[in-house]
Motif scaffolding. Structure first.
Motif, PDB file in Angstrom:
ATOM      1  N   GLN A  59      35.540  33.899  43.877  1.00  0.00           N
ATOM      2  CA  GLN A  59      35.907  34.591  42.495  1.00  0.00           C
ATOM      3  C   GLN A  59      36.762  33.712  41.682  1.00  0.00           C
ATOM      4  OE1 GLN A  59      39.328  37.541  42.941  1.00  0.00           O
ATOM      5  NE2 GLN A  59      37.785  39.178  42.361  1.00  0.00           N
ATOM      6  N   ARG A  62      34.377  31.227  40.142  1.00  0.00           N
ATOM      7  CA  ARG A  62      33.763  31.643  39.341  1.00  0.00           C
ATOM      8  C   ARG A  62      34.359  31.741  37.772  1.00  0.00           C
ATOM      9  NH1 ARG A  62      29.131  34.885  38.318  1.00  0.00           N
ATOM     10  NH2 ARG A  62      29.492  36.393  36.631  1.00  0.00           N
ATOM     11  N   VAL A  63      35.486  32.438  37.939  1.00  0.00           N
ATOM     12  CA  VAL A  63      36.013  32.895  36.476  1.00  0.00           C
ATOM     13  C   VAL A  63      36.553  31.479  35.997  1.00  0.00           C
ATOM     14  CG1 VAL A  63      37.772  34.143  35.344  1.00  0.00           C
ATOM     15  CG2 VAL A  63      36.801  35.159  37.316  1.00  0.00           C
ATOM     16  N   GLY A  81      28.931  37.569  33.303  1.00  0.00           N
ATOM     17  CA  GLY A  81      29.937  36.891  32.996  1.00  0.00           C
ATOM     18  C   GLY A  81      30.141  36.444  31.541  1.00  0.00           C
ATOM     19  N   THR A  84      33.826  36.514  30.023  1.00  0.00           N
ATOM     20  CA  THR A  84      34.478  35.282  30.351  1.00  0.00           C
ATOM     21  C   THR A  84      33.845  33.880  29.568  1.00  0.00           C
ATOM     22  OG1 THR A  84      35.077  36.385  32.442  1.00  0.00           O
ATOM     23  CG2 THR A  84      35.152  34.021  32.147  1.00  0.00           C
ATOM     24  N   TYR A  89      36.979  38.731  26.463  1.00  0.00           N
ATOM     25  CA  TYR A  89      37.326  39.703  27.298  1.00  0.00           C
ATOM     26  C   TYR A  89      38.599  40.657  26.872  1.00  0.00           C
ATOM     27  CZ  TYR A  89      39.445  35.118  27.800  1.00  0.00           C
ATOM     28  OH  TYR A  89      39.801  33.802  27.651  1.00  0.00           O
ATOM     29  N   GLU A  95      36.161  39.771  34.102  1.00  0.00           N
ATOM     30  CA  GLU A  95      36.239  39.463  35.396  1.00  0.00           C
ATOM     31  C   GLU A  95      37.733  39.284  35.844  1.00  0.00           C
ATOM     32  OE1 GLU A  95      32.318  37.086  36.767  1.00  0.00           O
ATOM     33  OE2 GLU A  95      33.287  36.404  34.907  1.00  0.00           O
ATOM     34  N   HIS A  96      38.627  39.075  34.910  1.00  0.00           N
ATOM     35  CA  HIS A  96      40.013  38.914  35.265  1.00  0.00           C
ATOM     36  C   HIS A  96      40.698  40.045  35.853  1.00  0.00           C
ATOM     37  CE1 HIS A  96      39.863  40.839  31.391  1.00  0.00           C
ATOM     38  NE2 HIS A  96      40.912  41.473  31.663  1.00  0.00           N
ATOM     39  N   TYR A 152      46.512  32.708  35.449  1.00  0.00           N
ATOM     40  CA  TYR A 152      45.600  33.487  34.734  1.00  0.00           C
ATOM     41  C   TYR A 152      46.491  34.587  33.417  1.00  0.00           C
ATOM     42  CZ  TYR A 152      41.618  32.168  37.098  1.00  0.00           C
ATOM     43  OH  TYR A 152      40.541  31.457  37.450  1.00  0.00           O
TER      44      TYR A 152
END
Length: 457
Positions: A59, A62-63, A81, A84, A89, A95-96, A152
């Motif tokens: 995860q 990916r982000v 995605g 992202t 977003y 996806e965060h 993040y």
């Protein structure tokens, strides 16, 4: 965080079937209640295995990869995605949200482990050491997860700004607010120092276990982020003295999991576990994300990493494509590879970045040392200004640490824009989207954090 943490607490009770580490050769239980956690050292160890199992490197990779300029969308992406990839977003979407949820699930479980450990009775020195190791591991995992959240969701360059809620007890109905970035860093460091004194392993006989060297490496990373260069160099040097770089002919074996050379801490992935490599392409040749031409172009002649990280193939429509092969796996298990969480080469790059602040001679020596281990026939180069050296450092971090969660944050740390030619979009320096929004579900469930959203959202 009434709604959000209540759901985390419920989810944390069920350990997933992913066996992230063979911690004491135990398997996480399917259902873990507090009476079981408190019952014995063995059950406490079993619950620690459950915390490892909750961790998802896939995860995070990916982000962070899709946020960066290292990938483009593949032919079978199908819109995956998009928020992202295009930096669109919002608090409700993106996806965060999954990162926030996952990391706090881990933190909540580690907090339950720490609370439960207080009541676990021990019999003899062996059980005492095992219990202490469980406590140290829980604190290490809490610190690691909190650091990812901080990257993040916070501006780590402004220590007086909002960080994250740094929770140290199980949360069900409480509504904690956000600590400052400084408070978060201080608490992470406190957890890591505590962990170091409790962990059984001084260095990894197998890197699947939390160990003191992994603590030192994570501290080096944190002190670099804080611009405490003396401590960053001290910890990175300590790690490198015990865990030197792999040689050029050993490097590819790290990524096929034939070697654990220079791997300080990893999450072991077995058949049935998450497949990191399928972020990029799947067993049916579906191409979701491909290495960007700009990323491929940053490698020079003779660099063994290019052939290790990037390969040729065809997608599901039989169109020739480039593939991210860093987590390739095998034909039988496409994308199944161990998650290398911390490696020695990062420590050398930290030392080079530190040296660049006032000692370009040493900085050049360190950078040349790494390149000689990665590029056949490398001839040492000298960069005579700090600006030129930092440009090279960022290129080298992009190459060496690609798809390991660093590129996006490195560009943010150095206030460099990100440009994606394929969609002709630039994430300019100062744009609020360098920092993710606190998820809407969290804002709705916690009246305290509801007034602490990041700017722009």
């Amino acid at each position: 965080m009434k709604i959000f943490y209540k759901s985390i607490f419920a989810l944390a009770l069920a350990a997933t079937s992913l066996t992230s580490c063979d911690f004491t050769d135990l398997t996480p239980t399917d259902q873990i209640d507090d009476s079981s956690i408190y019952s014995s050292v063995s059950s406490l160890e079993q619950t620690v295995t459950g915390a490892y199992a909750l961790m998802s490197y896939k995860q995070l990779i990916r982000v962070s990869s899709v946020l960066s300029d290292d990938v483009i969308k593949g032919g079978q992406n199908g819109g995956a995605g998009d928020d992202t990839y295009q930096w669109t977003y919002t608090a409700p979407t993106g996806e965060h949200n999954d990162i926030w949820s996952r990391q706090y699930r881990i933190i909540n479980l580690t907090n339950r482990i720490l609370q439960g450990a207080e009541s676990v009775q021990v019999n003899g020195t062996d059980e005492t050491a095992r219990k202490n190791n469980c406590i140290g591991t829980a604190k290490f995992l809490r610190a690691y997860s909190a650091l990812e959240l901080l990257l993040y969701f916070s501006d780590i360059e402004n220590e007086s700004s909002y960080g994250i809620p740094y929770v140290t007890e199980p949360v069900v109905l409480e509504t904690p607010g956000r600590n400052t970035v400084k408070e978060c860093f201080d608490l992470i460091i406190e957890d890591l120092n505590d962990a170091r004194s409790l962990l059984s392993l001084s260095k990894p006989s197998t890197p699947g276990y939390a160990n003191q060297l992994a603590v030192d490496a994570l501290l080096a990373r944190i002190y670099l982020y804080r611009h405490d260069y003396a401590k960053a160099d001290e910890y990175a040097k300590t790690v490198l003295n015990q865990m030197p770089l792999a040689d050029i002919n050993e490097y590819a074996d790290i990524w096929s999991d034939k070697s654990e050379k220079e791997v300080i801490w990893k999450l072991k992935r077995n058949t049935g576990d998450e497949t990191i490599g399928t972020i990029f392409w799947s067993g049916d040749n579906s191409s979701a994300f491909e290495p960007s031409p700009e990323f491929i172009g940053c490698f020079g002649e003779g660099d063994v990493r290019l052939a290790t990280f990037v390969g040729d193939g065809v997608d599901r429509d039989n169109v020739p494509v480039k593939r991210v092969n860093k987590y390739k796996g095998s034909d039988a298990n496409v994308g199944l590879a161990d998650a290398k969480m911390i490696r020695s080469s990062e420590m050398l790059l930290i030392r080079a970045e530190v040296a660049a602040q006032n000692d370009l001679t040493t900085a050049n020596q360190l950078l040349n040392q790494l390149r000689s281990k990665r590029i056949e026939g490398w001839v040492d180069q000298t960069y005579n200004t700090k600006a030129d050296f930092i440009d090279q450092l960022l290129i080298e971090r992009r190459r060496e640490l690609c798809f390991e969660g660093h590129r996006f944050f490195d560009m943010r740390r150095y206030k460099r824009p990100l440009y994606k030619p394929l969609i002709n979009k630039t994430l300019e320096v100062g744009n609020y989207r360098w920092i993710m929004p606190i998820p809407t579900g969290e804002m709705q469930g916690n009246s305290v954090i509801a007034g602490q959203q990041n700017p722009g959202y």
